[in-house]
Design a protein around this motif. Structure first.
Motif, PDB file in Angstrom:
ATOM      1  N   VAL A 194       4.139  -0.629  -0.170  1.00 44.65           N
ATOM      2  CA  VAL A 194       3.501  -0.083   1.005  1.00 44.65           C
ATOM      3  C   VAL A 194       1.916  -0.997   1.007  1.00 44.65           C
ATOM      4  O   VAL A 194       1.243  -0.539  -0.070  1.00 44.65           O
ATOM      5  N   THR A 195       1.701  -1.435   2.059  1.00 41.56           N
ATOM      6  CA  THR A 195       0.241  -2.093   1.932  1.00 41.56           C
ATOM      7  C   THR A 195      -0.203  -2.113   3.519  1.00 41.56           C
ATOM      8  O   THR A 195       0.347  -2.037   4.378  1.00 41.56           O
ATOM      9  N   ARG A 196      -1.694  -2.360   3.484  1.00 40.71           N
ATOM     10  CA  ARG A 196      -2.381  -2.507   4.512  1.00 40.71           C
ATOM     11  C   ARG A 196      -2.259  -1.214   5.450  1.00 40.71           C
ATOM     12  O   ARG A 196      -2.665  -1.594   6.969  1.00 40.71           O
ATOM     13  N   ARG A 220      16.725   1.783   5.082  1.00 38.64           N
ATOM     14  CA  ARG A 220      17.577   0.884   5.717  1.00 38.64           C
ATOM     15  C   ARG A 220      17.996  -0.461   4.919  1.00 38.64           C
ATOM     16  O   ARG A 220      18.954  -0.920   5.061  1.00 38.64           O
ATOM     17  N   LEU A 221      16.906  -0.782   4.316  1.00 40.57           N
ATOM     18  CA  LEU A 221      17.061  -1.936   3.483  1.00 40.57           C
ATOM     19  C   LEU A 221      17.925  -1.821   2.035  1.00 40.57           C
ATOM     20  O   LEU A 221      17.894  -2.524   1.360  1.00 40.57           O
ATOM     21  N   HIS A 222      18.106  -0.361   2.092  1.00 41.27           N
ATOM     22  CA  HIS A 222      18.873   0.087   0.792  1.00 41.27           C
ATOM     23  C   HIS A 222      17.985   0.103  -0.394  1.00 41.27           C
ATOM     24  O   HIS A 222      18.104  -0.303  -1.631  1.00 41.27           O
ATOM     25  N   LEU A 223      16.587   0.138  -0.026  1.00 44.87           N
ATOM     26  CA  LEU A 223      15.614  -0.155  -0.950  1.00 44.87           C
ATOM     27  C   LEU A 223      14.716   1.655  -1.351  1.00 44.87           C
ATOM     28  O   LEU A 223      14.168   2.047  -0.528  1.00 44.87           O
ATOM     29  N   ASP A 224      15.320   2.195  -2.387  1.00 45.01           N
ATOM     30  CA  ASP A 224      14.853   3.431  -2.719  1.00 45.01           C
ATOM     31  C   ASP A 224      13.686   3.502  -3.604  1.00 45.01           C
ATOM     32  O   ASP A 224      13.113   4.530  -3.941  1.00 45.01           O
ATOM     33  N   PHE A 225      13.515   2.405  -4.203  1.00 47.19           N
ATOM     34  CA  PHE A 225      12.198   2.485  -5.046  1.00 47.19           C
ATOM     35  C   PHE A 225      11.138   1.570  -4.367  1.00 47.19           C
ATOM     36  O   PHE A 225      11.080   0.603  -3.976  1.00 47.19           O
ATOM     37  N   MET A 226       9.847   2.438  -4.030  1.00 44.74           N
ATOM     38  CA  MET A 226       8.851   1.913  -3.395  1.00 44.74           C
ATOM     39  C   MET A 226       7.486   2.010  -4.597  1.00 44.74           C
ATOM     40  O   MET A 226       7.590   2.774  -5.206  1.00 44.74           O
ATOM     41  N   MET A 227       6.838   1.168  -4.168  1.00 43.35           N
ATOM     42  CA  MET A 227       5.373   1.201  -5.035  1.00 43.35           C
ATOM     43  C   MET A 227       4.322   0.821  -4.132  1.00 43.35           C
ATOM     44  O   MET A 227       4.250   0.532  -2.926  1.00 43.35           O
ATOM     45  N   LEU A 228       3.037   1.479  -4.622  1.00 45.94           N
ATOM     46  CA  LEU A 228       1.949   1.043  -3.811  1.00 45.94           C
ATOM     47  C   LEU A 228       0.782   1.336  -4.648  1.00 45.94           C
ATOM     48  O   LEU A 228       0.860   1.884  -6.074  1.00 45.94           O
TER      49      LEU A 228
END
Ligand SMILES: CC(C)(COP(=O)(O)OP(=O)(O)OC[C@H]1O[C@@H](n2cnc3c(N)ncnc32)[C@H](O)[C@@H]1OP(=O)(O)O)[C@@H](O)C(=O)NCCC(=O)NCCS
Length: 294
Positions: A79-81, A107-115
């Motif tokens: 997550v950015t900007r 939706r993109l099958h990405l459960d791991f998020m960083m910020l």
């Protein structure tokens, strides 16, 4: 107006000039000024694999209110900007944008998020906590002014690396590094070089960096054998001896990084700090680097 009136539109439906304008308007009062022009934003999008189709612009009654971008790489999203116009804040736009990015990542099958969020940015920190992000560490943004005389280079067998060798050294297993410092970020930029060193006591390690016109930046490094502070003193002394007139700016160095003391001894100062946050846990394929630094 209610949050129901907020429309979230893929950022790819806007020009880079429009995205630059809305981003700058949301940051006029930001803790650390970081204005962008269109060329810099385009470079940012390319370097950090920002997916404009899955990034969002918030609109209400024909007005652009905010923006949020999603970086996408194998097994992870970033997550950015994120920013909302100052006079529109606290009406739910920031939450709607961030929830929209989480849904797009799913939706993109990405459960791991960083910020990363600048320390003391309470509004953003609270927003991310409320949406399931948790703190995993603190990161330093460091700068070394070119006026500091370069130290004598530590005696070592030092080999300069061309871009291909430098990129081969950093490898691909660094996915839980902060996004800016992951291998992909270095692979996406030009003028990457490296130094590979062996010291008299057989300590061994390497530094990979980007040399811009006036600035050294984007460091990746590793002590393969020996003491990290000794190793970092060696590679930094050689680097700054080689480029005495260049400014150095590096970001998102983990506070627990065992090389850190050498940076401060070499004249680096802390510009500011960020809090690193994750949502979900890294998939097994990204775990190697996390285990290496923890
Ligand atoms: C952070 C930011 C995007 C939040 O946007 P916003 O539209 O005001 O946020 P919302 O109205 O959707 O509020 C969502 C949650 O954020 C938190 N929050 C927002 N403003 C806050 C404040 N001033 N103090 C404490 N918490 C706050 C709250 O948890 C809030 O939930 P609540 O309303 O249920 O209490 C906005 O403040 C901003 O643009 N700041 C400048 C740029 C920036 O900091 N970007 C983030 C970089 S990491």
């Amino acid at each position: 107006m209610t949050t129901d009136d907020i429309r979230l539109i893929p950022a790819s439906q806007f020009t880079i000039d429009q995205l630059t304008a809305i981003y700058n308007q949301t940051r006029v009062d930001y803790l650390v000024p970081m204005p962008m022009n269109a060329a810099r934003l385009a470079e940012y999008v390319a370097t950090y694999d920002v997916d404009l189709d899955h990034s969002l612009v918030a609109m209400q009654a024909g007005e652009l209110l905010g923006v949020a971008m999603l970086g996408v790489r194998a097994g992870r999203a970033w997550v950015t900007r994120l920013g909302v116009l100052p006079n529109t804040r606290r009406t739910g736009v920031g939450r709607a944008l961030t929830v929209g990015l989480i849904e797009n990542a799913t939706r993109l099958h990405l459960d791991f998020m960083m910020l990363e969020v600048i320390k003391n940015n309470t509004p953003a920190h609270q927003l991310f906590l409320s949406l399931g992000f948790h703190e995993v560490g603190e990161l330093l943004v460091l700068r070394r002014a070119p006026l500091i005389p370069p130290p004598d280079p530590v005696i070592a067998d030092a080999r300069r690396l061309d871009p291909a060798d430098a990129l081969a050294l950093i490898g691909r297993d660094r996915g839980t590094q902060p996004w800016t410092n992951q291998s992909e970020s270095l692979m996406n930029v030009s003028e990457v070089s490296g130094l590979q060193m062996t010291l008299a006591d057989n300590s061994r390690g390497w530094l990979v960096y980007q040399r811009q016109k006036f600035t050294l930046t984007r460091f990746a490094y590793k002590t393969e054998v020996g003491d990290p502070v000794t190793m970092a003193s060696a590679f930094l002394s050689h680097l700054h001896h080689q480029f005495p007139r260049l400014d150095t700016q590096i970001e998102n160095i983990q506070v627990r990084d065992p090389h850190l003391a050498a940076f401060f001894e070499m004249g680096y100062v802390e510009s500011f700090r960020r809090i690193e946050m994750w949502r979900g846990s890294p998939p097994a394929s990204l775990n190697m680097q996390f285990q290496a630094v923890s």
